[in-house]
Design a protein around this motif. Structure first.
Motif, PDB file in Angstrom:
ATOM      1  N   GLN A  76       0.833  -1.191   0.000  1.00 39.02           N
ATOM      2  CA  GLN A  76       0.000   0.000   0.000  1.00 39.02           C
ATOM      3  C   GLN A  76       0.870   1.245   0.000  1.00 39.02           C
ATOM      4  O   GLN A  76       1.832   1.345   0.763  1.00 39.02           O
ATOM      5  N   ASP A  77       0.538   2.199  -0.860  1.00 35.72           N
ATOM      6  CA  ASP A  77       1.218   3.488  -0.901  1.00 35.72           C
ATOM      7  C   ASP A  77       0.149   4.574  -0.875  1.00 35.72           C
ATOM      8  O   ASP A  77      -0.353   4.988  -1.915  1.00 35.72           O
ATOM      9  N   GLY A  78      -0.219   4.998   0.332  1.00 36.38           N
ATOM     10  CA  GLY A  78      -1.306   5.980   0.460  1.00 36.38           C
ATOM     11  C   GLY A  78      -2.618   5.379  -0.016  1.00 36.38           C
ATOM     12  O   GLY A  78      -3.061   4.349   0.481  1.00 36.38           O
ATOM     13  N   ASN A  79      -3.240   6.021  -1.025  1.00 33.29           N
ATOM     14  CA  ASN A  79      -4.509   5.510  -1.543  1.00 33.29           C
ATOM     15  C   ASN A  79      -4.309   4.694  -2.816  1.00 33.29           C
ATOM     16  O   ASN A  79      -5.197   4.583  -3.651  1.00 33.29           O
ATOM     17  N   LYS A  80      -3.129   4.088  -2.951  1.00 35.65           N
ATOM     18  CA  LYS A  80      -2.840   3.261  -4.123  1.00 35.65           C
ATOM     19  C   LYS A  80      -2.177   1.965  -3.689  1.00 35.65           C
ATOM     20  O   LYS A  80      -1.644   1.850  -2.592  1.00 35.65           O
ATOM     21  N   ILE A  81      -2.241   0.971  -4.591  1.00 40.49           N
ATOM     22  CA  ILE A  81      -1.556  -0.302  -4.384  1.00 40.49           C
ATOM     23  C   ILE A  81      -0.509  -0.457  -5.478  1.00 40.49           C
ATOM     24  O   ILE A  81      -0.827  -0.307  -6.666  1.00 40.49           O
ATOM     25  N   ASP A  82       0.717  -0.728  -5.078  1.00 40.16           N
ATOM     26  CA  ASP A  82       1.807  -0.966  -6.022  1.00 40.16           C
ATOM     27  C   ASP A  82       2.073  -2.468  -6.105  1.00 40.16           C
ATOM     28  O   ASP A  82       2.029  -3.175  -5.093  1.00 40.16           O
ATOM     29  N   LEU A 110      -1.568  -7.168 -15.071  1.00 39.11           N
ATOM     30  CA  LEU A 110      -1.943  -6.055 -14.197  1.00 39.11           C
ATOM     31  C   LEU A 110      -1.146  -4.816 -14.558  1.00 39.11           C
ATOM     32  O   LEU A 110       0.018  -4.913 -14.943  1.00 39.11           O
ATOM     33  N   PRO A 111      -1.755  -3.640 -14.430  1.00 41.62           N
ATOM     34  CA  PRO A 111      -0.924  -2.435 -14.434  1.00 41.62           C
ATOM     35  C   PRO A 111      -0.092  -2.419 -13.151  1.00 41.62           C
ATOM     36  O   PRO A 111      -0.339  -3.195 -12.233  1.00 41.62           O
ATOM     37  N   SER A 112       0.892  -1.545 -13.079  1.00 48.60           N
ATOM     38  CA  SER A 112       1.784  -1.546 -11.923  1.00 48.60           C
ATOM     39  C   SER A 112       1.135  -0.937 -10.689  1.00 48.60           C
ATOM     40  O   SER A 112       1.642  -1.080  -9.581  1.00 48.60           O
ATOM     41  N   ARG A 113       0.000  -0.278 -10.844  1.00 45.39           N
ATOM     42  CA  ARG A 113      -0.610   0.415  -9.706  1.00 45.39           C
ATOM     43  C   ARG A 113      -2.123   0.483  -9.885  1.00 45.39           C
ATOM     44  O   ARG A 113      -2.620   0.685 -10.980  1.00 45.39           O
ATOM     45  N   LEU A 114      -2.848   0.292  -8.792  1.00 50.59           N
ATOM     46  CA  LEU A 114      -4.305   0.438  -8.762  1.00 50.59           C
ATOM     47  C   LEU A 114      -4.688   1.462  -7.704  1.00 50.59           C
ATOM     48  O   LEU A 114      -4.049   1.553  -6.655  1.00 50.59           O
ATOM     49  N   LYS A 115      -5.733   2.218  -7.970  1.00 51.01           N
ATOM     50  CA  LYS A 115      -6.187   3.225  -7.021  1.00 51.01           C
ATOM     51  C   LYS A 115      -7.249   2.640  -6.102  1.00 51.01           C
ATOM     52  O   LYS A 115      -8.170   1.969  -6.544  1.00 51.01           O
TER      53      LYS A 115
END
Length: 244
Positions: free
Chosen positions: A79-85, A97-102
């Motif tokens: 978790q990076d703030g309001n995103k997932i890496d 998958l893309p590298s990041r999801l919101k």
């Protein structure tokens, strides 16, 4: 005697530092909510994606594309703030998958939104159960078939692989003792009345599909369904019987 302005400035700096620290710290309560299975499908493109975020911060993801092509990947998420890496450890074929999801909160709880660009989706990934026949390929990091359908009679919809959005007919499908029988009960259709397909319900791990197997070789076929010469495909989750 203390300087009032100095005291006020020190308090202001302390408050600002505390706010900065809070802003930099991920929401631990949100992190507790995130592990689970997230699924979405885009019916207009006949694609589906599902992602299992595991509590140990590993993940399994799978993307099922048009005409039954699928790919999967495993790795580590954070978790990076309001995103997932995502850091991929292993990807079958190409990235699923893309590298990041919101991360977003909605009426159904936490949802994961895929950024615009790359794979486009009409729906966000919403949290749902991982149990079922949805995993098409490598299920939960191990090769093997997802659960089969219970014995009984069901109504399946027929679809043409070359024209997947074209309306077709309903079929009566019976499962018993590993055997599958597909029957057309409606006259005036492209299919004759009676049994149109029959064989053993088998999982083909090479392509990640349930098939109507007529020979032992069908289970090892590398081409199935669509308009190949391989065995026909049945989608147990969506209740679809596919032909050319």
């Amino acid at each position: 005697m203390p300087n009032p302005k100095a005291t006020l400035l020190a308090a202001t700096l302390t408050c600002a530092a505390a706010m900065t620290a809070c802003a930099a710290t991920p929401d631990s309560s949100l992190a507790d909510e995130l592990p689970g299975c997230y699924r979405a499908s885009d019916a207009t493109r006949y694609q589906a994606m599902q992602v299992e975020l595991k509590a140990d911060h590993t993940y399994y993801a799978e993307h099922q594309g048009h005409m039954g092509l699928w790919e999967s990947g495993i790795g580590v998420w954070r978790q990076d703030g309001n995103k997932i890496d995502f850091s991929r450890d292993q990807v079958d074929d190409k990235s699923s998958l893309p590298s990041r999801l919101k991360i977003k909160h909605g009426p159904e709880g936490v949802t994961l939104h895929i950024p615009n660009g790359g794979i486009l989706w009409e729906e966000p990934l919403t949290i749902r159960s991982c149990d079922g026949v949805g995993w098409q390929g490598t299920a939960l990091n191990r090769k093997g078939a997802p659960p089969a359908i219970p014995a009984g009679e069901y109504t399946f919809q027929h679809r043409f692989a070359e024209h997947p959005s074209m309306p077709s007919v309903d079929m009566r499908v019976r499962f018993a003792d590993g055997h599958i029988t597909v029957t057309n009960t409606r006259p005036g259709t492209p299919f004759p009345l009676g049994v149109v397909a029959e064989g053993q319900l088998r999982w083909n791990g090479n392509v990640g599909r349930w098939i109507v197997a007529r020979t032992p070789a069908d289970v090892e076929a590398t081409e199935v369904g669509a308009c190949t010469e391989g065995p026909e495909v049945v989608d147990l989750e969506q209740r679809i019987y596919w032909t050319c």
